[in-house]
Design a protein around this motif. Structure first.
Motif, PDB file in Angstrom:
ATOM      1  N   LEU A 311       0.847  -1.186   0.000  1.00 23.53           N
ATOM      2  CA  LEU A 311       0.000   0.000   0.000  1.00 23.53           C
ATOM      3  C   LEU A 311       0.883   1.238   0.000  1.00 23.53           C
ATOM      4  CD1 LEU A 311      -3.104   0.784   0.345  1.00 23.53           C
ATOM      5  CD2 LEU A 311      -2.491   1.258   2.725  1.00 23.53           C
ATOM      6  N   HIS A 312       0.719   2.077  -1.007  1.00 24.65           N
ATOM      7  CA  HIS A 312       1.530   3.297  -1.096  1.00 24.65           C
ATOM      8  C   HIS A 312       0.810   4.414  -0.347  1.00 24.65           C
ATOM      9  CE1 HIS A 312       4.623   5.856  -2.884  1.00 24.65           C
ATOM     10  NE2 HIS A 312       3.680   6.784  -2.919  1.00 24.65           N
ATOM     11  N   VAL A 313       1.358   4.777   0.809  1.00 24.05           N
ATOM     12  CA  VAL A 313       0.734   5.782   1.653  1.00 24.05           C
ATOM     13  C   VAL A 313       1.810   6.590   2.375  1.00 24.05           C
ATOM     14  CG1 VAL A 313       0.467   4.117   3.595  1.00 24.05           C
ATOM     15  CG2 VAL A 313      -0.989   6.161   3.483  1.00 24.05           C
ATOM     16  N   PRO A 314       1.692   7.909   2.408  1.00 22.88           N
ATOM     17  CA  PRO A 314       0.654   8.722   1.783  1.00 22.88           C
ATOM     18  C   PRO A 314       0.970   9.026   0.326  1.00 22.88           C
ATOM     19  CG  PRO A 314       2.153  10.157   2.957  1.00 22.88           C
ATOM     20  CD  PRO A 314       2.642   8.741   3.191  1.00 22.88           C
ATOM     21  N   VAL A 315      -0.010   9.610  -0.365  1.00 20.13           N
ATOM     22  CA  VAL A 315       0.221  10.266  -1.645  1.00 20.13           C
ATOM     23  C   VAL A 315       0.123  11.755  -1.363  1.00 20.13           C
ATOM     24  CG1 VAL A 315      -0.589  10.610  -4.000  1.00 20.13           C
ATOM     25  CG2 VAL A 315      -0.734   8.341  -2.953  1.00 20.13           C
ATOM     26  N   GLY A 316       1.185  12.498  -1.659  1.00 23.16           N
ATOM     27  CA  GLY A 316       1.243  13.873  -1.187  1.00 23.16           C
ATOM     28  C   GLY A 316       1.605  13.877   0.284  1.00 23.16           C
ATOM     29  N   SER A 317       1.284  14.960   0.954  1.00 22.32           N
ATOM     30  CA  SER A 317       1.620  15.082   2.373  1.00 22.32           C
ATOM     31  C   SER A 317       0.370  15.006   3.229  1.00 22.32           C
ATOM     32  CB  SER A 317       2.341  16.410   2.647  1.00 22.32           C
ATOM     33  OG  SER A 317       3.604  16.419   2.019  1.00 22.32           O
ATOM     34  N   MET A 318       0.395  14.092   4.217  1.00 23.34           N
ATOM     35  CA  MET A 318      -0.689  13.932   5.175  1.00 23.34           C
ATOM     36  C   MET A 318      -0.120  14.042   6.580  1.00 23.34           C
ATOM     37  SD  MET A 318      -2.876  10.734   3.602  1.00 23.34           S
ATOM     38  CE  MET A 318      -4.196  10.979   4.814  1.00 23.34           C
ATOM     39  N   PRO A 319      -0.947  14.371   7.570  1.00 17.68           N
ATOM     40  CA  PRO A 319      -0.457  14.380   8.956  1.00 17.68           C
ATOM     41  C   PRO A 319       0.165  13.042   9.327  1.00 17.68           C
ATOM     42  CG  PRO A 319      -2.604  15.438   8.815  1.00 17.68           C
ATOM     43  CD  PRO A 319      -2.343  14.820   7.469  1.00 17.68           C
ATOM     44  N   HIS A 320       1.298  13.105   9.991  1.00 18.39           N
ATOM     45  CA  HIS A 320       2.055  11.897  10.304  1.00 18.39           C
ATOM     46  C   HIS A 320       1.244  10.921  11.147  1.00 18.39           C
ATOM     47  CE1 HIS A 320       5.367   9.305  11.123  1.00 18.39           C
ATOM     48  NE2 HIS A 320       5.587   9.721  12.348  1.00 18.39           N
ATOM     49  N   ASP A 321       0.450  11.435  12.089  1.00 19.95           N
ATOM     50  CA  ASP A 321      -0.321  10.536  12.944  1.00 19.95           C
ATOM     51  C   ASP A 321      -1.386   9.781  12.149  1.00 19.95           C
ATOM     52  OD1 ASP A 321      -1.873  12.809  12.497  1.00 19.95           O
ATOM     53  OD2 ASP A 321      -2.702  12.865  14.527  1.00 19.95           O
ATOM     54  N   GLU A 322      -1.910  10.382  11.083  1.00 17.39           N
ATOM     55  CA  GLU A 322      -2.890   9.703  10.251  1.00 17.39           C
ATOM     56  C   GLU A 322      -2.227   8.585   9.435  1.00 17.39           C
ATOM     57  OE1 GLU A 322      -5.055  12.499   7.893  1.00 17.39           O
ATOM     58  OE2 GLU A 322      -5.936  13.519   9.633  1.00 17.39           O
ATOM     59  N   VAL A 323      -1.014   8.837   8.975  1.00 13.17           N
ATOM     60  CA  VAL A 323      -0.277   7.803   8.237  1.00 13.17           C
ATOM     61  C   VAL A 323       0.046   6.630   9.161  1.00 13.17           C
ATOM     62  CG1 VAL A 323       1.827   7.292   6.944  1.00 13.17           C
ATOM     63  CG2 VAL A 323       0.670   9.498   6.628  1.00 13.17           C
ATOM     64  N   LEU A 324       0.473   6.954  10.386  1.00 12.31           N
ATOM     65  CA  LEU A 324       0.774   5.895  11.350  1.00 12.31           C
ATOM     66  C   LEU A 324      -0.469   5.051  11.639  1.00 12.31           C
ATOM     67  CD1 LEU A 324       3.020   7.817  13.923  1.00 12.31           C
ATOM     68  CD2 LEU A 324       3.758   6.071  12.288  1.00 12.31           C
ATOM     69  N   ARG A 325      -1.604   5.699  11.783  1.00 10.45           N
ATOM     70  CA  ARG A 325      -2.835   4.954  12.064  1.00 10.45           C
ATOM     71  C   ARG A 325      -3.209   4.051  10.891  1.00 10.45           C
ATOM     72  NH1 ARG A 325      -5.572   1.835  15.233  1.00 10.45           N
ATOM     73  NH2 ARG A 325      -7.856   2.080  15.120  1.00 10.45           N
ATOM     74  N   ALA A 326      -3.032   4.533   9.665  1.00  8.25           N
ATOM     75  CA  ALA A 326      -3.325   3.716   8.496  1.00  8.25           C
ATOM     76  C   ALA A 326      -2.419   2.481   8.453  1.00  8.25           C
ATOM     77  CB  ALA A 326      -3.155   4.538   7.223  1.00  8.25           C
ATOM     78  N   ILE A 327      -1.147   2.658   8.790  1.00  3.77           N
ATOM     79  CA  ILE A 327      -0.213   1.532   8.825  1.00  3.77           C
ATOM     80  C   ILE A 327      -0.618   0.543   9.908  1.00  3.77           C
ATOM     81  CG2 ILE A 327       2.175   0.888   9.364  1.00  3.77           C
ATOM     82  CD1 ILE A 327       3.007   3.538   7.996  1.00  3.77           C
ATOM     83  N   GLU A 328      -1.022   1.073  11.052  1.00  7.51           N
ATOM     84  CA  GLU A 328      -1.462   0.203  12.147  1.00  7.51           C
ATOM     85  C   GLU A 328      -2.672  -0.624  11.736  1.00  7.51           C
ATOM     86  OE1 GLU A 328      -2.828   0.528  16.845  1.00  7.51           O
ATOM     87  OE2 GLU A 328      -2.596   2.350  15.645  1.00  7.51           O
ATOM     88  N   LEU A 329      -3.655   0.014  11.103  1.00 16.34           N
ATOM     89  CA  LEU A 329      -4.849  -0.708  10.672  1.00 16.34           C
ATOM     90  C   LEU A 329      -4.523  -1.726   9.587  1.00 16.34           C
ATOM     91  CD1 LEU A 329      -7.405   2.247  10.552  1.00 16.34           C
ATOM     92  CD2 LEU A 329      -7.459   0.305  12.138  1.00 16.34           C
ATOM     93  N   LEU A 330      -3.590  -1.379   8.697  1.00 14.31           N
ATOM     94  CA  LEU A 330      -3.191  -2.324   7.652  1.00 14.31           C
ATOM     95  C   LEU A 330      -2.606  -3.590   8.267  1.00 14.31           C
ATOM     96  CD1 LEU A 330      -2.845  -2.710   4.539  1.00 14.31           C
ATOM     97  CD2 LEU A 330      -0.515  -1.801   4.828  1.00 14.31           C
ATOM     98  N   GLY A 331      -1.785  -3.424   9.309  1.00 12.76           N
ATOM     99  CA  GLY A 331      -1.148  -4.583   9.926  1.00 12.76           C
ATOM    100  C   GLY A 331      -2.052  -5.373  10.854  1.00 12.76           C
TER     101      GLY A 331
END
Length: 354
Positions: A311-331
């Motif tokens: 999963l390529h995340v983020p595209v562009g710039s997103m808040p770091h905590d939102e990216v971390l949460r997406a990675i957590e949910l993916l795993g």
């Protein structure tokens, strides 16, 4: 079925505030993202190489080495290494070093790259685009096969039976061929017997089923054991608590980034309708809650034959905590659903064949 993440370490302006994260801060954030991906059980993390202001990482090996010392299980790969403008000797040495630090978890994803800034930066002529890649891939594979190398080419000084060090503990580094999905690149990877990574970032993923078929046919005709060759993909996406939330968080930065590239490359505007269409089951955007994203990955595995999804995340710039949460949910949520269903499906398929 392996599940992982890729990033280009982007540093574009924040859509709401206009603030641009510094290169140094974004690099530190990505190390944190890799550490979290390892902790939540993801299989692989890939970092792309770029040489422009809106991407912070020009040396994936250095960034991955920092993460290697802080992780235990996750595989660490470039995504991609722009082999055409790099030196295969140095590239191999750098990733062999990452391999040592990580105790055998380093991989190289070699490709032409979709950006050309590195060519003038390192003194290469774009007219040699194809020849550079072919020649340097040949050298990289020779280095991987043998400690001592004898080689001659047109774009690098000859090597007269010299050793390349350090060597990896596990004999060879995994080297993947990255492709945008052209039949020619897939056939090349098949003939060479190398694993294939497809960038599925537009259109329908189902269109890539034919590419995978051509890859496997070429590998079989070249005498390779097709059962040992893997196919991976990477696609843009984001995992949220709900599908509506995921879309609302992911769309603004994605549209901004895609429209910047679109202006550079002559694409049409990236709109919410474009985004929504790509978010459908047969689209190339993997955005939604855990169940939605898992369903799309399962669909990809069953219909295209991909055995590693990134999963390529983020595209562009997103808040770091939102990216971390997406990675957590993916795993913690997406990967277990996918692996359970694919395991059941593969067993059922094998029993049917038996």
């Amino acid at each position: 079925m392996e599940i992982g993440v890729t990033t280009f370490v982007e540093t574009t302006p924040d859509v709401e505030t206009g603030k641009v994260t510094s290169h140094a801060e974004r690099i530190r954030e990505v190390v944190e993202e890799i550490v979290l991906a390892d902790q939540v059980g993801l299989d692989v993390f890939g970092v792309g190489e770029h040489h422009r202001a809106d991407y912070a990482c020009s040396s994936p090996a250095v960034l991955l080495a920092a993460a290697a010392a802080q992780t235990k299980q996750i595989k660490l790969t470039s995504a991609v290494s722009v082999l055409s403008s790099d030196d295969p000797v140095r590239l191999y040495q750098q990733f062999a070093t990452v391999d040592a630090i990580s105790n055998g978890r380093a991989e190289i994803m070699a490709g032409r790259g979709s950006f050309i800034e590195s060519f003038p930066l390192f003194g290469y002529d774009l007219q040699d685009y194809d020849e550079l890649f072919d020649e340097k891939l040949e050298l990289l594979l020779k280095i991987n096969e043998s400690e001592k190398v004898t080689w001659n080419g047109n774009h690098r000084p000859s090597i007269p039976n010299l050793g390349v060090y350090p060597r990896p503990d596990h004999d060879r580094l995994p080297i993947w061929i990255a492709s945008g999905g052209t039949p020619q690149s897939a056939v090349r990877a098949g003939i060479l017997g190398l694993p294939l990574v497809l960038a599925i970032i537009g259109g329908s993923p189902l269109q890539f089923a034919r590419v995978v078929e051509l890859y496997k046919q070429a590998a079989k005709q070249a005498g390779h054991d097709v059962s040992k060759l893997k196919v991976a993909s990477h696609s843009h996406g984001f995992v949220g608590e709900t599908t509506a939330e995921a879309k609302d968080k992911f769309f603004p930065s994605t549209a901004q980034a895609m429209n910047v590239l679109g202006r550079e490359r002559g694409w049409g505007p990236y709109t919410r309708n474009t985004f929504e269409a790509a978010s459908s089951l047969e689209g190339a955007l993997y955005v939604g809650d855990a169940e939605t994203v898992a369903e799309k990955i399962i669909f990809l595995r069953k219909n295209v034959g991909v055995e590693r999804f990134m999963l390529h995340v983020p595209v562009g710039s997103m808040p770091h905590d939102e990216v971390l949460r997406a990675i957590e949910l993916l795993g913690t949520e997406v990967a277990p659903i996918v692996k359970a269903e694919i395991g059941r499906w593969e067993e059922e398929t094998e029993n049917t064949r038996g």
